[in-house]
Design a protein around this motif. Structure first.
Motif, PDB file in Angstrom:
ATOM      1  N   ASN A  16      -0.754  -6.762   7.869  1.00 34.43           N
ATOM      2  CA  ASN A  16       0.150  -7.918   7.913  1.00 34.43           C
ATOM      3  C   ASN A  16       1.571  -7.528   7.535  1.00 34.43           C
ATOM      4  OD1 ASN A  16      -1.751  -9.818   8.722  1.00 34.43           O
ATOM      5  ND2 ASN A  16      -2.227 -10.467   6.641  1.00 34.43           N
ATOM      6  N   LEU A  17       1.707  -6.762   6.460  1.00 32.56           N
ATOM      7  CA  LEU A  17       3.037  -6.366   6.004  1.00 32.56           C
ATOM      8  C   LEU A  17       3.682  -5.365   6.956  1.00 32.56           C
ATOM      9  CD1 LEU A  17       2.362  -6.189   2.166  1.00 32.56           C
ATOM     10  CD2 LEU A  17       3.440  -8.030   3.482  1.00 32.56           C
ATOM     11  N   SER A  39      -0.571 -11.891   1.826  1.00 32.61           N
ATOM     12  CA  SER A  39       0.121 -10.880   2.639  1.00 32.61           C
ATOM     13  C   SER A  39       0.687 -11.491   3.917  1.00 32.61           C
ATOM     14  CB  SER A  39      -0.819  -9.717   2.971  1.00 32.61           C
ATOM     15  OG  SER A  39      -1.858 -10.124   3.846  1.00 32.61           O
ATOM     16  N   ALA A  56      -4.237  -6.654   4.597  1.00 34.83           N
ATOM     17  CA  ALA A  56      -2.972  -7.026   3.968  1.00 34.83           C
ATOM     18  C   ALA A  56      -1.869  -6.043   4.355  1.00 34.83           C
ATOM     19  CB  ALA A  56      -3.135  -7.075   2.452  1.00 34.83           C
ATOM     20  N   SER A  57      -2.197  -4.758   4.353  1.00 37.08           N
ATOM     21  CA  SER A  57      -1.216  -3.746   4.758  1.00 37.08           C
ATOM     22  C   SER A  57      -0.808  -3.925   6.206  1.00 37.08           C
ATOM     23  CB  SER A  57      -1.787  -2.342   4.551  1.00 37.08           C
ATOM     24  OG  SER A  57      -2.042  -2.118   3.197  1.00 37.08           O
TER      25      SER A  57
END
Length: 140
Positions: free
Chosen positions: A128-129, A55, A125-126
């Motif tokens: 990071n995005l 990510s 991960a979310s």
């Protein structure tokens, strides 16, 4: 023909800069998580570590892509802009990681490299995005 050669030179420069930023992203995630990230992913097949690193790499790639896509006509200015936004993305991802670590129980870095799947990986991960999308949107 000179347009092709010029384009190849620019692509090489942007590609090299992108690779440098991706490598910095790997070092950043490695610094934020305990143990050696490479061993955890390639030797221990740790999916949590792979998801967090993936990510971050996708996020940095998105920022670099957006910066190149909207680059200035001046090649030098575009290259500097891409480097600046890429580094800002790395700093913001690290800051977001630290904020999530502060507001959640336990040590986030250690949680993210556990052998068993953990929902915190999806949150990180979310994050990071999301940071990547915010930085990318600010470029355009």
């Amino acid at each position: 023909m000179s347009d092709i050669v010029n384009g190849l030179g620019r692509a090489g420069a942007y590609g090299g800069l992108g690779l440098v930023l991706l490598v910095l992203g790997i070092f950043l995630v490695d610094a934020l998580t305990p143990g050696k990230l490479g061993r955890q992913i390639w030797e221990q097949r740790n999916r949590n570590a792979a998801m967090v690193l993936s990510s971050a790499l996708l996020g940095i790639g998105g920022i670099v892509f957006t910066s190149i896509w909207t680059t200035y006509q001046d090649f030098g200015k575009g290259l500097v802009s891409t480097a600046a936004f890429g580094l800002l993305g790395l700093v913001m991802m690290a800051a977001a990681f630290l904020v999530v670590d502060l507001i959640t129980p336990g040590r986030l870095g250690a949680t993210l490299v556990e052998a068993e799947p953990h929902p915190a990986v999806w949150v990180t991960a979310s994050c990071n995005l999301a940071v990547s999308a915010i930085i990318s949107a600010s470029i355009a």
